[in-house]
Design a protein around this motif. Structure first.
Motif, short mmCIF file in Angstrom:
data_model
loop_
_atom_site.label_atom_id
_atom_site.label_comp_id
_atom_site.label_asym_id
_atom_site.label_seq_id
_atom_site.Cartn_x
_atom_site.Cartn_y
_atom_site.Cartn_z
N ASP A 82 0.83 -1.21 0.00
CA ASP A 82 0.00 0.00 0.00
C ASP A 82 0.86 1.26 0.00
O ASP A 82 0.53 2.25 -0.66
CB ASP A 82 -0.93 0.00 1.21
CG ASP A 82 -2.09 -0.98 1.05
OD1 ASP A 82 -2.29 -1.45 -0.09
OD2 ASP A 82 -2.76 -1.29 2.04
N VAL A 83 1.96 1.22 0.75
CA VAL A 83 2.85 2.39 0.82
C VAL A 83 3.47 2.66 -0.55
O VAL A 83 3.52 3.80 -1.02
CB VAL A 83 3.95 2.18 1.88
CG1 VAL A 83 5.04 3.24 1.73
CG2 VAL A 83 3.35 2.24 3.27
N CYS A 84 3.95 1.59 -1.21
CA CYS A 84 4.61 1.80 -2.50
C CYS A 84 3.61 2.27 -3.55
O CYS A 84 3.95 3.10 -4.42
CB CYS A 84 5.34 0.53 -2.95
SG CYS A 84 4.33 -0.67 -3.80
N LEU A 85 2.37 1.79 -3.49
CA LEU A 85 1.37 2.23 -4.45
C LEU A 85 0.87 3.63 -4.16
O LEU A 85 0.69 4.45 -5.07
CB LEU A 85 0.19 1.25 -4.47
CG LEU A 85 0.46 -0.16 -4.99
CD1 LEU A 85 -0.80 -1.00 -4.95
CD2 LEU A 85 1.03 -0.14 -6.40
N SER A 86 0.65 3.94 -2.89
CA SER A 86 0.12 5.25 -2.53
C SER A 86 1.12 6.38 -2.78
O SER A 86 0.73 7.54 -2.93
CB SER A 86 -0.32 5.26 -1.07
OG SER A 86 0.78 5.02 -0.22
#
Length: 500
Positions: A404-408
């Motif tokens: 989620d962090v890498c996508l957000s």
């Protein structure tokens, strides 16, 4: 009555009235067999074949031709070469494509065309897996081919392989394109060959067979060509099973002007130097050999460091798996604007989150397929070190947070998914799992402007069903994102669940 030779308007035969040079130029665009057939039209056409500067011999695959056998084909080539030799005419291109012929006899044609100053030699003898046998005969290429002062392009593709072993120096001052497919040579000869090509711009090396060296130390393969712009260095997927296969132990790249690299092979044990000062685009498809898998050594970081300035990167499924070896030392791809990932069912995405985190200017993300399915018996392919699947991130909160962090935080504006809905040959893969991944992109990537799904289906109902599934998504990270579904018979676009 008037003349029997009439044009379309009733006048004389205007084509035959053209100068010889122009007629020969016209004939050069035809396969040589068709050009030869014009000699029966009239006496005016009989001598023209002697001066056609492009010879294109492509053995037809008709039943009649196969019945005649390869001997008639080779006799035809012999006769045309003899006819042109009598006239001592110049030759620009010599192309031969055929199967089941005497390859040693084909090689005998090379000195004949070299004497006439040929600029382009293209010998294509297609092979299949049955030709990769331990007792393959490696015919030597004529030494004259490596001292041509006029040759600009050389392509050698033989089904039973040839070898390069030149005693003297190599001097190909005008050669710009060199294409070798299934050729046997040692590293000494390889370096001599490259050192004699002072104008080389395009180097295509497919399925090279490295000959045993008498040197006690592991041989270093160095690709160093100051003028080179395109390099394709590939060996096909099952090449490592061939008896004559020799993995490259030490590899060095020093190509300051290279703009395109395609590298599909087993990983070298050591990359001594990786220097690509001008590289724009790269395609990597590397896999480990059994010994490297057992040792589990990280020997690819230097290679990825050397290509980190590219703008366009394509990773095959094998390349994505190997990239996982440098998750802790992932280089920053500062200039990367387009990333393409080829996915396969048994290859996980564990290296994708750290890769995306290190692409601060990525604009377009392309998936060739969206394959990723977790099955217990495939843990060693799909999971991380503890067998956890990166896509089924709900099973592990830490992994979910990383994704989620890498996508957000991703700057990606466009996602393209090719072959969406493609069926797997081993077991059926639910489209629902792929839809779930698309939804995750939409929910977590704030900069998205467009998601394009190329749906492999002729059924309009499949497209409408997918559209309804995406319409149920209540929250999206980017309100301006347009979702486009493209199929064989229908294209739909929608924003915030509304079909445009």
């Amino acid at each position: 009555m008037g003349s029997k030779k009439k044009g379309f308007d009733g006048s004389g035969d205007r084509i035959s009235a053209l100068p010889d040079a122009m007629l020969c130029h016209i004939l050069s665009f035809l396969p040589t067999k068709e050009a030869a057939s014009t000699t029966v039209l009239a006496k005016r056409w009989k001598p023209l074949l002697r001066f056609v500067s492009i010879l294109d011999f492509d053995r037809p695959r008709t039943v009649e031709e196969w019945r005649k056998g390869s001997e008639s084909f080779m006799l035809f080539v012999d006769s045309v070469l003899a006819l042109q030799a009598e006239a001592n005419s110049t030759l620009n291109r010599f192309h031969v494509k055929c199967q089941d012929v005497d390859q040693n006899r084909v090689l005998e044609w090379i000195p004949k065309v070299l004497k006439r100053g040929v600029l382009d030699i293209d010998l294509h003898m297609p092979y299949s897996s049955r030709h990769f046998l331990p007792n393959s005969v490696f015919y030597p290429l004529p030494s004259e081919i490596f001292t041509s002062k006029k040759l600009v392009r050389l392509k050698i593709h033989f089904q039973d392989a040839v070898k390069i072993d030149v005693e003297g120096d190599v001097s190909l001052p005008k050669l710009k394109t060199l294409h070798l497919d299934y050729v046997k040579l040692d590293t000494r000869m390889f370096h001599k060959l490259l050192s004699g090509c002072h104008a080389l711009e395009e180097l295509l090396l497919f399925n090279l067979i490295w000959e045993e060296s008498s040197e006690p130390e592991p041989c270093l393969v160095t690709v160093s060509v100051p003028t080179l712009k395109i390099l394709k260095f590939s060996r096909f997927e099952n090449f490592s099973k061939v008896k004559d296969f020799k993995p490259i132990l030490l590899l060095s790249f020093d190509i300051p002007k290279l703009v395109y690299l395609e590298y599909l092979d087993t990983v070298a044990d050591l990359y001594q130097q990786v220097s690509f000062d001008s590289l724009v685009e790269a395609k990597l498809g590397l896999c480990k050999n059994p010994k490297q898998i057992k040792d589990d050594k990280n020997n690819v970081t230097k290679l990825f460091m050397g290509i980190c300035n590219v703008k366009i990167l394509h990773l095959t499924a094998d390349g994505l798996r190997v990239l996982g070896c440098c998750r802790e030392t992932m280089p920053v791809f500062e200039n990367l604007i387009q990333l393409t990932i080829t996915t396969e069912l048994h290859v996980g995405w564990k290296s994708l989150p750290p890769l995306l985190m290190n692409c601060p200017n990525l604009q377009t993300l392309v998936f060739e397929g969206l394959h990723h399915r977790y099955r217990k018996r495939y843990e060693r392919y799909c999971g991380d070190e503890n067998g956890r699947c990166m896509l089924k991130s709900m099973d592990n909160m830490r992994v979910k947070k990383d994704i989620d962090v890498c996508l957000s935080s991703s700057p990606v504006k466009v996602i393209k998914i090719l072959n969406f809905g493609e069926e797997d040959t081993e077991f059926e893969e639910d489209v629902a799992d792929k839809i779930k991944q698309v939804k995750q992109f939409l929910k977590t990537m704030p900069e998205l402007e467009q998601v394009i799904l190329y749906y492999n289906t002729p059924e309009v109902e499949d497209v409408m069903k997918l559209c309804k599934q995406l319409q149920k998504l209540r929250r999206v990270a980017s309100a301006k994102c347009e979702v486009q579904i493209i199929s064989d018979n229908l294209t739909l676009s929608m924003i915030k669940g509304t079909i445009l």
